[in-house]
Write an enzyme that holds these catalytic residues in place. Sequence first.
Site, PDB file in Angstrom:
ATOM      1  N   LEU A  19      -1.634 -13.502  -5.284  1.00 17.76           N
ATOM      2  CA  LEU A  19      -0.375 -13.489  -6.055  1.00 17.76           C
ATOM      3  C   LEU A  19      -0.482 -12.920  -7.413  1.00 17.76           C
ATOM      4  CD1 LEU A  19       0.646 -17.322  -4.956  1.00 17.76           C
ATOM      5  CD2 LEU A  19       1.496 -15.126  -3.716  1.00 17.76           C
ATOM      6  N   SER A  20      -1.387 -11.785  -7.503  1.00 19.44           N
ATOM      7  CA  SER A  20      -1.441 -11.093  -8.857  1.00 19.44           C
ATOM      8  C   SER A  20      -1.809 -11.801  -9.998  1.00 19.44           C
ATOM      9  CB  SER A  20      -0.156 -10.401  -9.175  1.00 19.44           C
ATOM     10  OG  SER A  20      -0.037  -9.438  -7.959  1.00 19.44           O
ATOM     11  N   HIS A  55       0.804  -1.377  -0.065  1.00 19.54           N
ATOM     12  CA  HIS A  55      -0.108   0.077   0.074  1.00 19.54           C
ATOM     13  C   HIS A  55       0.752   1.189   0.040  1.00 19.54           C
ATOM     14  CE1 HIS A  55      -3.896  -1.859   0.192  1.00 19.54           C
ATOM     15  NE2 HIS A  55      -3.532  -2.864   1.091  1.00 19.54           N
ATOM     16  N   ASP A  58       2.574   1.727  -3.172  1.00 14.39           N
ATOM     17  CA  ASP A  58       2.855   2.166  -4.624  1.00 14.39           C
ATOM     18  C   ASP A  58       1.872   3.233  -5.014  1.00 14.39           C
ATOM     19  OD1 ASP A  58       0.715   0.574  -4.571  1.00 14.39           O
ATOM     20  OD2 ASP A  58       1.207  -0.803  -6.210  1.00 14.39           O
ATOM     21  N   SER A  98      -4.399 -11.654 -11.767  1.00 14.36           N
ATOM     22  CA  SER A  98      -4.948 -10.819 -12.670  1.00 14.36           C
ATOM     23  C   SER A  98      -3.870 -10.056 -13.471  1.00 14.36           C
ATOM     24  CB  SER A  98      -6.022  -9.947 -12.076  1.00 14.36           C
ATOM     25  OG  SER A  98      -5.352  -8.830 -11.265  1.00 14.36           O
ATOM     26  N   ASP A 118       2.084  -4.725  -9.418  1.00 17.95           N
ATOM     27  CA  ASP A 118       1.846  -6.153  -9.598  1.00 17.95           C
ATOM     28  C   ASP A 118       2.301  -6.124 -11.106  1.00 17.95           C
ATOM     29  OD1 ASP A 118       1.034  -5.943  -7.195  1.00 17.95           O
ATOM     30  OD2 ASP A 118      -1.270  -6.060  -7.820  1.00 17.95           O
ATOM     31  N   TYR A 155      -9.860  -0.909  -0.728  1.00 16.25           N
ATOM     32  CA  TYR A 155      -8.663  -0.584  -1.510  1.00 16.25           C
ATOM     33  C   TYR A 155      -8.962   1.089  -1.561  1.00 16.25           C
ATOM     34  CZ  TYR A 155      -4.468  -0.618  -4.311  1.00 16.25           C
ATOM     35  OH  TYR A 155      -3.352  -0.172  -4.780  1.00 16.25           O
ATOM     36  N   ALA A 160      -5.796 -15.444  -4.942  1.00 17.25           N
ATOM     37  CA  ALA A 160      -5.383 -15.614  -3.448  1.00 17.25           C
ATOM     38  C   ALA A 160      -4.313 -14.618  -3.288  1.00 17.25           C
ATOM     39  CB  ALA A 160      -4.309 -17.050  -3.516  1.00 17.25           C
TER      40      ALA A 160
HETATM   41  C1  GLA Z   1      -2.941  -4.661  -4.732  1.00 18.28           C
HETATM   42  C2  GLA Z   1      -2.492  -3.648  -5.878  1.00 18.28           C
HETATM   43  C3  GLA Z   1      -0.998  -3.045  -5.696  1.00 18.28           C
HETATM   44  C4  GLA Z   1      -0.504  -2.516  -4.502  1.00 18.28           C
HETATM   45  C5  GLA Z   1      -1.013  -3.708  -3.551  1.00 18.28           C
HETATM   46  C6  GLA Z   1      -0.695  -3.471  -2.138  1.00 18.28           C
HETATM   47  O1  GLA Z   1      -1.953  -5.738  -5.225  1.00 18.28           O
HETATM   48  O2  GLA Z   1      -2.768  -4.260  -7.224  1.00 18.28           O
HETATM   49  O3  GLA Z   1      -0.744  -2.070  -6.555  1.00 18.28           O
HETATM   50  O4  GLA Z   1      -1.203  -1.475  -4.033  1.00 18.28           O
HETATM   51  O5  GLA Z   1      -2.344  -4.300  -3.736  1.00 18.28           O
HETATM   52  O6  GLA Z   1       0.701  -3.243  -1.655  1.00 18.28           O
END
Ligand code: GLA
Length: 333
Positions: A102-103, A16, A18, A105, A145, A194, A100
Amino acid sequence: MVVAWAPGRVNLIGDHTDHTGGLVLPMAIDLGTTVRGERGGDAVVLRSATEHEPAVVPLDIDDPTTVTPGWARYVAGVVAELRPSSGFTGEVTTTLPVGAGLSSSAALEVAVALAIGSEASGLDLALACQRAEQRASGVPCGIMDQLASAVGVEGHALRIDCTTLEVRPVPLPDDLDVVVVDSGQPRELATSAYAERAAACQAAQVAIGPLAEATLADVDRIEDEVVRRRARHVVSENQRVDAFASALATGDRPSLREAMAASHASLRDDFEVSTAALDALVGALSEMDGVIGARLTGAGFGGCVVALVERGTTLDLSHSRWHVQAAAGAHLD
Ligand code: GLA
């Protein structure tokens, strides 16, 4: 046949931060998403081994949120951003757990972008995919991400300055392992919470200027108690990213442990994105032999915990987990 692969990511520290131009330390991982098929036609059509309904996205899509099924919105976001001149027909497979933290998307977006013919540099590819994610999900996410997925470096974490977008690879010591442990709690309320957290950070910046340049003394001047705590998390987390990166370079276990523990506590108490399940898992991991440190990773509100452990450590846990390696970024095969 076009084959595009893009990795997921785990963030070692710097969450949190970026979206206010702060510091992050993610790594691309050896779990990822493959898009395979042929270019041509007037739509992007992707089938998935695990999803029943295919994604069918016309090339002139304007609003990705109108597309069904849900996962197809990310494909639509990329098509809406890149405006390819011809379509694509193929399939998607992934080794990432979906949703979960781990990005998955971001990996899907970056793999789709390469598959449909983007020739942008790693940074421009990531920026386009970040906009695609924002359009598809409505979440005002930062760049971490998509950039980690696009420009990952084997064997390295990435220290990213989200103001300058400079990426500095940080070598990971051979005697440490990175383990991602699933709390089993699906990420919930992540979209609205968020956006609310990001808005509080913007309010803090209106009060004291860019959080990336602020000190804790500046933060103390913020009148609103909640906004002050959100900002205190961001400013202290930025400091922890560099403390953690230095400790990695020297293998300083006590400092690594301290930075991870303080990061988790700050995300829990000041940013309020942890959950009882994440706290319990971090607590249990932190007590185990061989565990150097543990913290929630990513957006929070459920999802995964990242643990740094001595190489070869076996964790006595029933949770799903992945020993991940730092991988290179997205590429066409
Ligand atoms: C998600 C968002 C990122 C970042 C994280 C928290 O993954 O896509 O840009 O803000 O949350 O660090």
